[in-house]
Design an enzyme around this catalytic site. Structure first.
Site, PDB file in Angstrom:
ATOM      1  N   LYS A 204     -83.569  65.025  89.716  1.00 16.30           N
ATOM      2  CA  LYS A 204     -84.519  65.529  91.077  1.00 16.30           C
ATOM      3  C   LYS A 204     -85.793  65.763  90.432  1.00 16.30           C
ATOM      4  CE  LYS A 204     -83.358  69.045  93.819  1.00 16.30           C
ATOM      5  NZ  LYS A 204     -83.228  70.381  94.372  1.00 16.30           N
ATOM      6  N   GLU A 210     -80.819  65.456  79.394  1.00 17.51           N
ATOM      7  CA  GLU A 210     -79.860  64.492  78.954  1.00 17.51           C
ATOM      8  C   GLU A 210     -79.883  62.890  79.706  1.00 17.51           C
ATOM      9  OE1 GLU A 210     -77.887  68.643  78.626  1.00 17.51           O
ATOM     10  OE2 GLU A 210     -79.366  67.621  80.162  1.00 17.51           O
ATOM     11  N   GLY A 261     -78.097  71.026  93.181  1.00 14.30           N
ATOM     12  CA  GLY A 261     -77.737  69.961  92.452  1.00 14.30           C
ATOM     13  C   GLY A 261     -75.991  69.647  92.709  1.00 14.30           C
ATOM     14  N   ARG A 262     -75.292  70.685  92.805  1.00 11.08           N
ATOM     15  CA  ARG A 262     -73.827  70.623  93.339  1.00 11.08           C
ATOM     16  C   ARG A 262     -73.510  70.407  94.526  1.00 11.08           C
ATOM     17  NH1 ARG A 262     -75.741  75.457  91.287  1.00 11.08           N
ATOM     18  NH2 ARG A 262     -75.174  77.272  92.554  1.00 11.08           N
ATOM     19  N   GLU A 347     -70.153  77.369  88.905  1.00 15.85           N
ATOM     20  CA  GLU A 347     -71.531  77.388  88.636  1.00 15.85           C
ATOM     21  C   GLU A 347     -72.103  78.303  90.006  1.00 15.85           C
ATOM     22  OE1 GLU A 347     -74.316  74.235  86.740  1.00 15.85           O
ATOM     23  OE2 GLU A 347     -74.724  74.081  88.876  1.00 15.85           O
ATOM     24  N   HIS A 378     -45.748  67.521  83.279  1.00 16.07           N
ATOM     25  CA  HIS A 378     -45.351  67.339  81.825  1.00 16.07           C
ATOM     26  C   HIS A 378     -46.466  68.115  80.669  1.00 16.07           C
ATOM     27  CE1 HIS A 378     -41.893  64.686  83.168  1.00 16.07           C
ATOM     28  NE2 HIS A 378     -42.559  64.453  84.213  1.00 16.07           N
ATOM     29  N   LYS A 487     -80.205  75.435  77.293  1.00 13.97           N
ATOM     30  CA  LYS A 487     -81.591  74.439  77.193  1.00 13.97           C
ATOM     31  C   LYS A 487     -82.700  74.636  76.300  1.00 13.97           C
ATOM     32  CE  LYS A 487     -80.175  72.650  81.737  1.00 13.97           C
ATOM     33  NZ  LYS A 487     -80.853  72.137  83.098  1.00 13.97           N
TER      34      LYS A 487
END
Length: 529
Positions: A204, A210, A261-262, A347, A378, A487
């Protein structure tokens, strides 16, 4: 501001109900005593059928929880969200991801004056984005699409593109790069040619560390491999048009500060989904989510699936003390579904203070984890069935197969049903190793088929469920200050990397930084000591 559940007069009533009744409930007896239990605790919502009957509650429990929701003003808080009020109080923002899937021109009761203009902007951007997606789909020279983003700019699109692989355009491959670990990007780049690759840089602000590191590395690779025309092979999903332009990226699609964001896969962040499944597929995806929005907005609380799920989450977290929930989708294409839900819920609701900044007296979000069935059977299902902790299980099953192989779907669905049955009924044995205690909770959500519309509805269902529990806890589910401190410290440590200055660092961090900066020969000396 809604009333916090732990400040409601009904909170001690629920505690007393749990102490005298709830903690002793045996689902096997409950089914024996109530022939209508399945009918009463299962329901249909748009594209989703949910069976909540194999959970540790009864009609009295749910009635108390519904009274709690009413006392806390859940319906009013929900309506304020849909209307566009600034319910994200710490950032003074509206929360309008639902607007991203609202049909053009649709007016809802209580809409704030800005809503019409916002909705027009949504559809202007959507139309432009989908037009671009169709251009890419029709361009046979583009064989690979690489999405570079992290968090909500990766988890949602990655999950959805994988989930809807049956609907993907043939002849194009989709890659997702999120981690700043260069191993991931390097692995993707090894199989690409610059002339046939489109990079989508999703951030954004165009400042996410990153994402920008990976984007610059991709540009460097592009030039080194003889790539030409950055403007053709790079597009940006951002509001920072100037920063994108400085990198030579001229095709941009933005979104708004009222989209977290999410919750952003419905926006321009969903461009890789639109390229994968086409404009109509993406509109179907939005329509499925909107149908669930309308269910959440209009259904009475007692017949409202997101509300019932959110109330069950509060009951389990605060009274039973369950610390986690296992997510097991019985469809291999939903392999990233658990990871997506981790961000959505943890979050959003992983908070310890109320909206007014005061400390909560109750705990909030559980830990979400899981893998697709039958793989999980399993691996960790041993703990679900016989472990010391009770860990609620949530299964997503799909009735129609998305493949032509005979026999597989029946076996898969039989396994899904068997797990919920085994968790509840258990198996008595004098041999403790073979004793299954049973009475362990599970929820099963059933889709008729995994389609863009049903996936959209399923995701919106989970969004609203998170809203419900967060609303009752009195927290702001729409900020994420907890991601900031790491950060900031990472930037500080990057600056110290070259200088070696460890002044002011704690002993552990200083020692680790010095060890990481040491030459390989020094490592050998340390290892011999």
């Amino acid at each position: 501001m809604p009333l916090r559940c732990d400040q409601s007069a009904l909170w001690p009533q629920l505690a007393a109900h749990y102490s005298s009744h709830g903690q002793y409930l045996d689902m096997r007896q409950a089914f024996a005593q109530d022939a209508q239990r399945f009918a009463g605790f299962s329901q249909s919502a748009p594209h989703v059928f949910a069976d909540l009957s194999k959970n540790l509650w009864d009609r009295d429990t749910e009635a108390l929880l519904l009274d709690l929701a009413r006392d806390c003003g859940l319906a009013q808080h929900r309506d304020a969200m849909f209307a566009g009020e600034a319910i994200n109080t710490t950032e003074n923002r509206a929360v309008l991801h639902t607007l991203l899937r609202r049909p053009a021109g649709l007016v809802l009761p209580g809409d704030v004056p800005e809503t019409a203009q916002r909705l027009a902007g949504v559809h202007h951007t959507l139309d432009a984005m989908l037009q671009y997606a169709e251009q890419v789909r029709s361009d046979a020279a583009i064989t690979d699409v690489v999405n570079i983003g992290i968090g909500g700019s990766d988890l949602g699109p990655h999950m959805a593109v994988r989930a809807l692989e049956e609907f993907r355009i043939p002849g194009k491959r989709f890659h997702f790069v999120s981690n700043v670990d260069g191993h991931e990007l390097h692995h993707v780049l090894q199989g690409l040619r610059p002339e046939s690759t489109l990079f989508l840089v999703a951030s954004k602000t165009f400042t996410t560390a990153e994402t920008m590191m990976n984007a610059h590395s991709a540009l460097t690779w592009f030039a080194a491999q003889g790539g030409r025309d950055v403007a053709r092979h790079f597009a940006a999903l951002t509001t920072n048009i100037e920063a994108a332009g400085a990198m030579g990226i001229t095709t941009t699609f933005g979104f708004w500060d009222w989209v977290g964001g999410r919750y952003s896969l419905w926006s321009a962040i969903g461009l890789p989904i639109a390229i994968a499944i086409g404009a109509q597929g993406f509109r179907d995806f939005l329509a499925g989510a909107h149908a669930m929005d309308e269910h959440f907005r209009t259904a009475p609380l007692a017949q409202n699936l997101p509300v019932r799920l959110g109330l069950l989450d509060v009951w389990y977290r605060n009274f039973h003390g369950f610390t986690s929930r296992c997510i097991a989708p019985y469809h291999a294409a939903l392999g990233r579904y658990s990871a997506y839900l981790q961000q959505l819920e943890m979050e959003s609701n992983g908070k310890r203070v109320a909206q007014d900044g005061s400390l909560l007296t109750c705990v909030t979000s559980p830990v979400l984890w899981g893998e697709p069935g039958t793989n999980g059977q399993h691996a960790f299902f041993q703990m679900l069935h016989q472990g010391a902790d009770v860990l609620p299980l949530e299964i997503v099953a799909v009735r129609k197969a998305s493949h032509p192989l005979p026999g597989h779907q029946q076996k898969l669905l039989a396994n899904a049903l068997a797990q919920t049955q085994a968790l509840m009924v258990g198996k008595a044995s004098d041999d403790g190793h073979r004793h299954f205690p049973g009475n362990r909770p599970s929820t099963l959500m059933l889709l008729e088929a995994l389609t863009p519309a049903s996936l959209g509805a399923l995701i919106a269902l989970q969004e609203h469920r998170v809203f419900v529990s967060g609303s009752l806890w009195g927290i702001n589910s729409f900020d994420q200050w907890g991601v900031e401190l790491g950060k900031v410290l990472a930037r500080d440590l990057e600056a110290r990397w070259d200088s070696g200055d460890v002044t002011g660092l704690d002993g552990s961090t200083a020692g680790l930084l010095q060890r990481l900066r040491a030459a390989p020969a020094a490592w050998e000396i340390v290892n011999r000591l």
